[in-house]
Design an enzyme around this catalytic site. Structure first.
Site, PDB file in Angstrom:
ATOM      1  NE  ARG A 161      -3.958  -1.927   2.184  1.00  0.00           N
ATOM      2  CZ  ARG A 161      -3.708  -3.004   2.925  1.00  0.00           C
ATOM      3  NH1 ARG A 161      -2.632  -3.037   3.688  1.00  0.00           N
ATOM      4  NH2 ARG A 161      -4.538  -4.014   2.900  1.00  0.00           N
ATOM      5  CE  LYS A 176       0.221  13.471 -15.246  1.00  0.00           C
ATOM      6  NZ  LYS A 176      -0.577  13.499 -16.480  1.00  0.00           N
ATOM      7  CD  GLU A 200       6.936  17.309 -22.977  1.00  0.00           C
ATOM      8  OE1 GLU A 200       6.290  18.321 -22.639  1.00  0.00           O
ATOM      9  OE2 GLU A 200       6.418  16.314 -23.547  1.00  0.00           O
ATOM     10  CE  LYS A 240       4.955  17.903 -14.845  1.00  0.00           C
ATOM     11  NZ  LYS A 240       4.949  16.645 -15.528  1.00  0.00           N
ATOM     12  CD  GLU A 252      -3.487  15.659 -15.578  1.00  0.00           C
ATOM     13  OE1 GLU A 252      -4.006  14.553 -15.459  1.00  0.00           O
ATOM     14  OE2 GLU A 252      -2.444  15.873 -16.171  1.00  0.00           O
ATOM     15  NE  ARG A 256      -0.297  18.307 -12.570  1.00  0.00           N
ATOM     16  CZ  ARG A 256       0.186  17.126 -12.204  1.00  0.00           C
ATOM     17  NH1 ARG A 256      -0.067  16.055 -12.902  1.00  0.00           N
ATOM     18  NH2 ARG A 256       0.928  17.015 -11.128  1.00  0.00           N
ATOM     19  CG  ASN A 276      -2.362  18.721 -22.354  1.00  0.00           C
ATOM     20  OD1 ASN A 276      -1.464  17.897 -22.219  1.00  0.00           O
ATOM     21  ND2 ASN A 276      -3.567  18.563 -21.859  1.00  0.00           N
ATOM     22  CG  HIS A 319       1.372  17.544 -25.278  1.00  0.00           C
ATOM     23  ND1 HIS A 319       2.317  18.536 -25.187  1.00  0.00           N
ATOM     24  CD2 HIS A 319       1.891  16.470 -24.625  1.00  0.00           C
ATOM     25  CE1 HIS A 319       3.359  18.088 -24.504  1.00  0.00           C
ATOM     26  NE2 HIS A 319       3.132  16.838 -24.149  1.00  0.00           N
ATOM     27  CG  HIS A 343      -1.303  13.420 -27.549  1.00  0.00           C
ATOM     28  ND1 HIS A 343      -2.028  14.090 -26.581  1.00  0.00           N
ATOM     29  CD2 HIS A 343      -0.186  12.985 -26.932  1.00  0.00           C
ATOM     30  CE1 HIS A 343      -1.360  14.052 -25.432  1.00  0.00           C
ATOM     31  NE2 HIS A 343      -0.249  13.390 -25.618  1.00  0.00           N
ATOM     32  CG  HIS A 350       5.721  12.612 -25.979  1.00  0.00           C
ATOM     33  ND1 HIS A 350       4.370  12.714 -26.222  1.00  0.00           N
ATOM     34  CD2 HIS A 350       6.008  13.527 -25.011  1.00  0.00           C
ATOM     35  CE1 HIS A 350       3.858  13.647 -25.427  1.00  0.00           C
ATOM     36  NE2 HIS A 350       4.829  14.159 -24.691  1.00  0.00           N
TER      37      HIS A 350
HETATM   38  N1  LIG Z   1       4.901  10.562 -15.213  1.00  0.00           N
HETATM   39  C1  LIG Z   1       4.855  11.613 -15.973  1.00  0.00           C
HETATM   40  O1  LIG Z   1       4.392  12.667 -15.571  1.00  0.00           O
HETATM   41  C2  LIG Z   1       5.387  11.522 -17.360  1.00  0.00           C
HETATM   42  C3  LIG Z   1       5.580  12.689 -18.124  1.00  0.00           C
HETATM   43  C4  LIG Z   1       6.139  12.576 -19.374  1.00  0.00           C
HETATM   44  C5  LIG Z   1       6.480  11.325 -19.871  1.00  0.00           C
HETATM   45  N2  LIG Z   1       6.281  10.210 -19.111  1.00  0.00           N
HETATM   46  C6  LIG Z   1       6.639   8.879 -19.599  1.00  0.00           C
HETATM   47  O2  LIG Z   1       8.059   8.864 -19.734  1.00  0.00           O
HETATM   48  C7  LIG Z   1       8.400   7.904 -20.723  1.00  0.00           C
HETATM   49  C8  LIG Z   1       9.473   8.500 -21.604  1.00  0.00           C
HETATM   50  O3  LIG Z   1      10.588   8.847 -20.820  1.00  0.00           O
HETATM   51  P1  LIG Z   1      12.036   9.029 -21.466  1.00  0.00           P
HETATM   52  O4  LIG Z   1      11.932   9.882 -22.662  1.00  0.00           O
HETATM   53  O5  LIG Z   1      12.947   9.444 -20.373  1.00  0.00           O
HETATM   54  O6  LIG Z   1      12.341   7.578 -22.030  1.00  0.00           O
HETATM   55  P2  LIG Z   1      13.190   6.340 -21.484  1.00  0.00           P
HETATM   56  O7  LIG Z   1      13.038   6.153 -20.050  1.00  0.00           O
HETATM   57  O8  LIG Z   1      12.859   5.207 -22.365  1.00  0.00           O
HETATM   58  O9  LIG Z   1      14.692   6.766 -21.819  1.00  0.00           O
HETATM   59  C9  LIG Z   1      15.072   6.945 -23.153  1.00  0.00           C
HETATM   60  C10 LIG Z   1      16.245   6.037 -23.561  1.00  0.00           C
HETATM   61  O10 LIG Z   1      17.452   6.565 -23.037  1.00  0.00           O
HETATM   62  C11 LIG Z   1      18.147   5.586 -22.282  1.00  0.00           C
HETATM   63  N3  LIG Z   1      18.820   6.330 -21.219  1.00  0.00           N
HETATM   64  C12 LIG Z   1      18.247   6.906 -20.141  1.00  0.00           C
HETATM   65  N4  LIG Z   1      19.154   7.631 -19.472  1.00  0.00           N
HETATM   66  C13 LIG Z   1      20.326   7.498 -20.115  1.00  0.00           C
HETATM   67  C14 LIG Z   1      21.615   8.033 -19.912  1.00  0.00           C
HETATM   68  N5  LIG Z   1      21.871   8.886 -18.914  1.00  0.00           N
HETATM   69  N6  LIG Z   1      22.596   7.680 -20.765  1.00  0.00           N
HETATM   70  C15 LIG Z   1      22.329   6.850 -21.805  1.00  0.00           C
HETATM   71  N7  LIG Z   1      21.121   6.344 -22.065  1.00  0.00           N
HETATM   72  C16 LIG Z   1      20.133   6.671 -21.231  1.00  0.00           C
HETATM   73  C17 LIG Z   1      17.071   4.639 -21.833  1.00  0.00           C
HETATM   74  O11 LIG Z   1      17.595   3.368 -21.538  1.00  0.00           O
HETATM   75  C18 LIG Z   1      16.153   4.630 -23.028  1.00  0.00           C
HETATM   76  O12 LIG Z   1      16.643   3.744 -23.998  1.00  0.00           O
HETATM   77  C19 LIG Z   1       7.132   7.541 -21.426  1.00  0.00           C
HETATM   78  O13 LIG Z   1       6.740   6.252 -21.048  1.00  0.00           O
HETATM   79  C20 LIG Z   1       6.116   8.554 -20.954  1.00  0.00           C
HETATM   80  O14 LIG Z   1       4.808   8.033 -20.880  1.00  0.00           O
HETATM   81  C21 LIG Z   1       5.731  10.292 -17.883  1.00  0.00           C
HETATM   82 ZN   LIG Z   2       4.577  15.584 -23.211  1.00  0.00          ZN
END
Ligand SMILES: NC(=O)c1ccc[n+]([C@@H]2O[C@H](COP(=O)([O-])OP(=O)(O)OC[C@H]3O[C@@H](n4cnc5c(N)ncnc54)[C@H](O)[C@@H]3O)[C@@H](O)[C@H]2O)c1
Ligand SMILES: [Zn+2]
Length: 531
Positions: free
Chosen positions: A289, A311, A353, A396, A406, A410, A414, A417, A421, A433
């Site tokens: 939990r 999130k 972003e 942010k 949200e 917030r 977008n 976006h 999207h 993205h």
């Molecule tokens: N929770 C939220 O509020 C929120 C907001 C935006 C996006 N997201 C989510 O985040 C995800 C995308 O995140 P991302 O763009 O960081 O992608 P990711 O976590 O896949 O990282 C991108 C790539 O870079 C590699 N990598 C990461 N750090 C590295 C480093 N320091 N050196 C070398 N390689 C490295 C990873 O292994 C991966 O292959 C999506 O799933 C999206 O839905 C969540």
């Molecule tokens: Zn985004």
């Protein structure tokens, strides 16, 4: 900026405060002493003659006054029990440092200074009980400190040194529904991660969740740093990539957590990009939990976006991020050094972003992006990065602080976006993205000039940033028909209007509603999207 020392009586606030002030060449104020001098009465006498309530009022007035000057401030042990005082101290750039020490030290000091500590007048066993009670009462306040130092373990000089080391890093504080947590930003922080964490969270077991790519670069450093302090660690590897962001992976994480005998006092640490953070955060929100959670974002996107806001979640076969929970971390550590190994495509992805935050809410950030002398590949190596990153992150942070679940504001996030999207869906997510958002933002900026809000010279300035950094913005490869279809699906079910985030000027986003997609279709035509 003030360096504020808080903590129980006898924890060394005055001695360490004086040491710190000398090293930082800042004035030192001991709040209790200042009050005693001004009132010509000791704290005990003030308590006796006027009562605690009147004393606290005096204390609050004095605190407000000293916060105006920059310096090192030692607080009386109860000064922050007034929530207004705590809020004031935490809402600015001040560092709030908690000092604590062992019960033996407190008793020894209290016996030595007999009579001058009004809330503790009993002796022997009673003294211990009354100390314990008072400590318990103030625990929630002490837990709000940015970090804590155990002054039984170190000499005043050593404690001073520890504090100086911590405050060399930039800190941003995020307000969440039940308190605050710090974000530390700097370089070479992974090497000192154990100390950074221990100064904020007590605990023994830390489960590190990472993927093979990020783990290959940084896991050893992180494990070593944690094990060199009080922590026992277990590393849990999850797959790299969006396909692994699933309940199946979360299940495997639960298996490993139980094998590690993780309990409610254990901590989950996410070491990686947004995917790792989302999975690890969801596991932390649900295992037993909810257990404590620490984020070490390693992508630019995770630093400015996914690690802030609470999130977390995973994908279902039916769609992205369909299962999740809000989960706030105990602390976030951003070591800018890790961006040096990030592939350039991921830098561009995060830059979408990063730049968005400037466009919707911070004209100064946009100015810094314009004036930045390098290109995106050099960004991780430059000094300018830290200032820009913390501005972007604060946009942010400010928005989610005002709208944690949200509801309204917030929505500004977008920006870019709606079309973004649609582009992602039309290309079956083969476009990242961040890139889709970049294209979407260029389009939304143009739309902003067409509806007459964004001055044309500001649009040109934005366009020049796209050119300078070689950012994607053309629409030739997309079909208008596909884009419009996906935008219609994206529309909120309960309205007849299309809501877009547009710009009134650079640094100010707003919500615009369109009765139909006609104006948007027309602009897609003009912008070169395929008929
Ligand atoms: N929770 C939220 O509020 C929120 C907001 C935006 C996006 N997201 C989510 O985040 C995800 C995308 O995140 P991302 O763009 O960081 O992608 P990711 O976590 O896949 O990282 C991108 C790539 O870079 C590699 N990598 C990461 N750090 C590295 C480093 N320091 N050196 C070398 N390689 C490295 C990873 O292994 C991966 O292959 C999506 O799933 C999206 O839905 C969540
Ligand atoms: Zn985004």
């Amino acid at each position: 900026v003030n360096i504020i020392l808080n903590g129980f009586m006898a924890t060394g606030k005055t001695t360490i405060g004086q040491c710190l002030a000398k090293r930082l060449k800042l004035p030192f104020v001991d709040l209790d002493q200042t009050i005693e001098t001004e009132q010509k009465l000791t704290i005990s006498e003030l308590f006796e003659q006027y009562g605690e309530t009147a004393f606290r009022k005096l204390e609050t007035e004095k605190l407000n006054e000293v916060l105006e000057q920059n310096g090192v401030i030692a607080l009386g042990g109860g000064a922050l029990t007034n929530p207004e005082n705590l809020k004031k101290v935490l809402q600015s750039d001040n560092y709030l440092i908690g000092l604590y020490c062992s019960m033996e030290d407190i008793i020894a000091r209290t016996n030595r200074d007999k009579g001058i500590r009004p809330l503790l007048s009993d002796e022997g066993d009673n003294l211990k009980i009354s100390i314990t009670n008072l400590l318990e009462k103030r625990r929630s306040v002490y837990n709000q400190c940015d970090f804590q130092v155990d002054t039984s373990q170190y000499s005043p000089e050593e404690s001073t040194e520890k504090i100086l080391q911590m405050i060399r890093n930039k800190q941003t504080r995020i307000q969440v529904p039940d308190g605050y947590y710090p974000i530390w930003m700097g370089r070479q922080l992974l090497q000192n991660l154990g100390e950074l964490i221990a100064a904020r969270c007590k605990g023994k077991k830390i489960a590190i969740i990472t993927n093979p790519v990020v783990g290959g670069f940084y896991l050893e450093t992180v494990e070593k740093a944690l094990q060199s302090t009080e922590f026992e660690t277990k590393s849990i590897l999850i797959p790299d990539g969006e396909e692994g962001k699933s309940l199946e992976t979360v299940n495997k994480v639960y298996d490993e957590l139980t094998a590690f005998k993780a309990d409610r006092s254990s901590i989950i640490l996410a070491l990686g990009g947004g995917i790792t953070g989302d999975i690890a955060g969801f596991a932390a929100a649900t295992y037993m939990r909810g257990i404590r959670f620490i984020q070490i974002p390693t992508t630019l996107l995770a630093m400015v976006d996914s690690s802030v806001g609470g999130k977390t979640g995973v994908n279902l076969p039916q769609g992205k991020n369909l299962v999740g929970a809000f989960k706030q971390p105990e602390l976030v550590v951003m070591d800018l050094e890790v961006l040096k190994t990030l592939p350039e495509r991921e830098i561009i992805n995060g830059f979408g972003e990063f730049f968005k935050h400037g466009l919707i809410a911070d004209a100064e950030l946009v100015r810094q992006i314009v004036e930045y002398p390098g290109d995106l590949s050099t960004l991780p190596y430059t000094e300018e990065l830290e200032a820009m990153l913390s501005r972007s992150l604060e946009v942010k942070a400010n928005i989610v602080q005002r709208d944690p679940f949200e509801a309204n504001e917030r929505m500004l996030l977008n920006f870019g976006h709606t079309l973004g999207h649609a582009i992602e869906k039309a290309t079956s997510y083969t476009i990242a993205h961040g890139e889709a958002v970049l294209i979407g933002m260029a389009f939304a900026a143009k739309l902003s000039t067409i509806v007459g809000k964004l001055p044309i010279e500001e649009y040109t300035l934005i366009e020049n940033i796209y050119k300078k950094y070689n950012l994607p913005y053309t629409l030739h490869q997309f079909s208008i028909h596909d884009l419009i279809n996906y935008m219609q699906l994206d529309k909120k079910k309960n309205t007849d209007e299309y809501r877009w985030i547009l710009l009134r000027r650079i640094g100010e986003g707003y919500i615009e509603t369109f009765p139909s997609l006609d104006q948007i279709t027309e602009l897609l035509h003009k912008s070169g999207a395929r008929a």
